[in-house]
Design a protein around this motif. Structure first.
Motif, PDB file in Angstrom:
ATOM      1  N   UNK A   1       0.800  -1.217   0.000  1.00 41.70           N
ATOM      2  CA  UNK A   1       0.000   0.000   0.000  1.00 41.70           C
ATOM      3  C   UNK A   1       0.838   1.275   0.000  1.00 41.70           C
ATOM      4  N   UNK A   2       2.124   1.135  -0.067  1.00 34.73           N
ATOM      5  CA  UNK A   2       2.989   2.309  -0.017  1.00 34.73           C
ATOM      6  C   UNK A   2       3.421   2.593   1.412  1.00 34.73           C
ATOM      7  N   UNK A   3       4.278   3.606   1.545  1.00 30.14           N
ATOM      8  CA  UNK A   3       4.827   3.929   2.863  1.00 30.14           C
ATOM      9  C   UNK A   3       3.891   4.864   3.622  1.00 30.14           C
ATOM     10  N   UNK A   4       3.465   4.444   4.807  1.00 29.59           N
ATOM     11  CA  UNK A   4       2.609   5.224   5.722  1.00 29.59           C
ATOM     12  C   UNK A   4       1.410   5.894   5.057  1.00 29.59           C
ATOM     13  N   UNK A   5       0.523   5.118   4.429  1.00 29.50           N
ATOM     14  CA  UNK A   5      -0.683   5.735   3.864  1.00 29.50           C
ATOM     15  C   UNK A   5      -1.591   6.262   4.983  1.00 29.50           C
TER      16      UNK A   5
ATOM     17  N   UNK B   1      -8.965  13.428   3.141  1.00 25.81           N
ATOM     18  CA  UNK B   1      -7.542  13.399   2.784  1.00 25.81           C
ATOM     19  C   UNK B   1      -6.930  12.030   3.015  1.00 25.81           C
ATOM     20  N   UNK B   2      -7.765  11.021   3.298  1.00 26.97           N
ATOM     21  CA  UNK B   2      -7.275   9.668   3.558  1.00 26.97           C
ATOM     22  C   UNK B   2      -7.052   8.910   2.256  1.00 26.97           C
ATOM     23  N   UNK B   3      -6.068   8.004   2.281  1.00 26.07           N
ATOM     24  CA  UNK B   3      -5.799   7.130   1.138  1.00 26.07           C
ATOM     25  C   UNK B   3      -6.611   5.842   1.230  1.00 26.07           C
ATOM     26  N   UNK B   4      -6.808   5.385   2.478  1.00 21.58           N
ATOM     27  CA  UNK B   4      -7.460   4.100   2.719  1.00 21.58           C
ATOM     28  C   UNK B   4      -8.554   4.257   3.761  1.00 21.58           C
ATOM     29  N   UNK B   5      -9.472   3.297   3.746  1.00 20.73           N
ATOM     30  CA  UNK B   5     -10.521   3.264   4.756  1.00 20.73           C
ATOM     31  C   UNK B   5     -10.675   1.839   5.265  1.00 20.73           C
ATOM     32  N   UNK B   6     -10.767   1.713   6.589  1.00 19.87           N
ATOM     33  CA  UNK B   6     -11.050   0.418   7.208  1.00 19.87           C
ATOM     34  C   UNK B   6     -12.456   0.501   7.799  1.00 19.87           C
TER      35      UNK B   6
ATOM     36  N   UNK C   1     -10.392  -0.484   1.992  1.00 24.83           N
ATOM     37  CA  UNK C   1     -10.749   0.077   0.696  1.00 24.83           C
ATOM     38  C   UNK C   1      -9.794   1.200   0.311  1.00 24.83           C
ATOM     39  N   UNK C   2      -9.432   1.230  -0.969  1.00 30.05           N
ATOM     40  CA  UNK C   2      -8.635   2.321  -1.528  1.00 30.05           C
ATOM     41  C   UNK C   2      -9.598   3.474  -1.815  1.00 30.05           C
ATOM     42  N   UNK C   3      -9.405   4.612  -1.136  1.00 39.00           N
ATOM     43  CA  UNK C   3     -10.339   5.722  -1.276  1.00 39.00           C
ATOM     44  C   UNK C   3     -10.079   6.573  -2.522  1.00 39.00           C
ATOM     45  N   UNK C   4      -9.035   6.266  -3.257  1.00 44.79           N
ATOM     46  CA  UNK C   4      -8.791   6.995  -4.511  1.00 44.79           C
ATOM     47  C   UNK C   4      -9.508   6.323  -5.675  1.00 44.79           C
ATOM     48  N   UNK C   5      -9.555   4.990  -5.634  1.00 42.79           N
ATOM     49  CA  UNK C   5     -10.190   4.252  -6.730  1.00 42.79           C
ATOM     50  C   UNK C   5     -11.536   3.646  -6.343  1.00 42.79           C
ATOM     51  N   UNK C   6     -11.800   3.508  -5.040  1.00 44.40           N
ATOM     52  CA  UNK C   6     -13.021   2.839  -4.583  1.00 44.40           C
ATOM     53  C   UNK C   6     -12.894   1.332  -4.602  1.00 44.40           C
ATOM     54  N   UNK C   7     -11.676   0.826  -4.828  1.00 39.97           N
ATOM     55  CA  UNK C   7     -11.439  -0.619  -4.919  1.00 39.97           C
ATOM     56  C   UNK C   7     -11.324  -1.244  -3.520  1.00 39.97           C
ATOM     57  N   UNK C   8     -11.996  -2.373  -3.340  1.00 40.91           N
ATOM     58  CA  UNK C   8     -11.868  -3.131  -2.101  1.00 40.91           C
ATOM     59  C   UNK C   8     -10.568  -3.929  -2.182  1.00 40.91           C
ATOM     60  N   UNK C   9      -9.623  -3.639  -1.290  1.00 43.68           N
ATOM     61  CA  UNK C   9      -8.310  -4.277  -1.351  1.00 43.68           C
ATOM     62  C   UNK C   9      -8.305  -5.657  -0.707  1.00 43.68           C
ATOM     63  N   UNK C  10      -8.915  -5.786   0.453  1.00 41.92           N
ATOM     64  CA  UNK C  10      -9.029  -7.095   1.096  1.00 41.92           C
ATOM     65  C   UNK C  10     -10.085  -7.068   2.193  1.00 41.92           C
ATOM     66  N   UNK C  11     -10.522  -8.258   2.552  1.00 45.38           N
ATOM     67  CA  UNK C  11     -11.463  -8.452   3.656  1.00 45.38           C
ATOM     68  C   UNK C  11     -10.822  -9.418   4.638  1.00 45.38           C
ATOM     69  N   UNK C  12     -10.918  -9.096   5.921  1.00 43.63           N
ATOM     70  CA  UNK C  12     -10.335  -9.943   6.959  1.00 43.63           C
ATOM     71  C   UNK C  12     -11.429 -10.355   7.933  1.00 43.63           C
ATOM     72  N   UNK C  13     -11.406 -11.618   8.348  1.00 39.12           N
ATOM     73  CA  UNK C  13     -12.404 -12.119   9.309  1.00 39.12           C
ATOM     74  C   UNK C  13     -11.688 -12.795  10.468  1.00 39.12           C
ATOM     75  N   UNK C  14     -12.058 -12.365  11.680  1.00 40.35           N
ATOM     76  CA  UNK C  14     -11.528 -12.969  12.911  1.00 40.35           C
ATOM     77  C   UNK C  14     -12.716 -13.313  13.793  1.00 40.35           C
ATOM     78  N   UNK C  15     -12.629 -14.432  14.502  1.00 40.65           N
ATOM     79  CA  UNK C  15     -13.758 -14.822  15.360  1.00 40.65           C
ATOM     80  C   UNK C  15     -13.292 -15.233  16.741  1.00 40.65           C
ATOM     81  N   UNK C  16     -14.232 -15.189  17.681  1.00 43.63           N
ATOM     82  CA  UNK C  16     -13.966 -15.589  19.061  1.00 43.63           C
ATOM     83  C   UNK C  16     -15.246 -16.179  19.626  1.00 43.63           C
ATOM     84  N   UNK C  17     -15.086 -17.147  20.525  1.00 48.26           N
ATOM     85  CA  UNK C  17     -16.242 -17.755  21.199  1.00 48.26           C
ATOM     86  C   UNK C  17     -16.366 -17.155  22.583  1.00 48.26           C
ATOM     87  N   UNK C  18     -17.553 -16.674  22.948  1.00 49.04           N
ATOM     88  CA  UNK C  18     -17.781 -16.043  24.250  1.00 49.04           C
ATOM     89  C   UNK C  18     -18.781 -16.824  25.067  1.00 49.04           C
TER      90      UNK C  18
END
Length: 197
Positions: free
Chosen positions: A80-84, A155-160, A180-197
């Motif tokens: 993603x480049x240096x310090x987006x 002024x952000x490059x990315x959005x989580x 998401x890349x906020x310059x192109x609107x492209x979804x870069x990746x999706x991450x899923x983490x789970x926990x049992x409570x």
């Protein structure tokens, strides 16, 4: 002959009555009983009076930390480049339970800032952007044109962004985050983490 009563004999019965009354009032029991109205409330009965109190929000801070670590790892691979500049959106609650999503978002934001991988927009500014934009988000999807507009405003490059959901008929909670890349609107990746409570 006149009998003189000592102070001890006069006060003893009175003192015993106070002691018994004190002990009886201090022996209330607490009974927790579900009302059946809502999964997020419970009836607390003390003695004969009932008070309905909201259930405590589920604490998912450990899940947020694990998710942040995974996002950092994935972002390194995504080149993603240096310090987006990163905009962290408020995590949404899709569980039907009481969750402190502000705390989950704050933990994500803090862990991502600690990594040094991103420049983060302060959360206080994020709240103002969220109110002014009124973008639509359904089931984790975000309109790309709205995301590009958000990038220009912040002024952000990315959005989580993401949400917490619950696996049906289980105690497993899943935090899904999207980068998401906020310059192109492209979804870069999706991450899923789970926990049992």
């Amino acid at each position: 002959m006149m009998m003189v009563l000592t102070p001890y004999r006069v006060r003893q019965p009175h003192w015993l009555l106070w002691l018994v009354a004190f002990l009886l009032t201090g022996c209330n029991t607490t009974l927790y009983k579900p009302t059946g109205k809502s999964p997020t409330s419970q009836t607390v009965t003390t003695g004969s009076a009932g008070v309905t109190q909201p259930a405590r929000p589920l604490d998912l801070q450990a899940l947020a930390k694990r998710s942040a670590a995974s996002v950092i790892k994935r972002s390194d691979k995504a080149e993603l480049g240096k310090s987006p500049t990163l905009y962290v959106d408020m995590i949404r609650n899709s569980t039907g339970s009481t969750l402190d999503t502000a705390k989950i978002t704050n933990v994500l934001h803090t862990e991502l800032a600690r990594s040094g991988r991103f420049k983060l927009i302060p959360l206080e500014k994020n709240a103002a952007f969220q109110q002014s934009l009124e973008y639509q988000q359904s089931e984790g999807a975000l309109n790309p044109s709205t995301a590009v507009q958000l990038g220009k405003q912040t002024g952000a490059d990315l959005m989580l962004y993401g949400n917490v959901s619950r696996v049906k008929k289980s105690r497993t909670y899943q935090l899904t985050t999207n980068m998401m890349d906020l310059k192109s609107g492209e979804l870069l990746f999706t991450d899923k983490q789970s926990v049992r409570k």
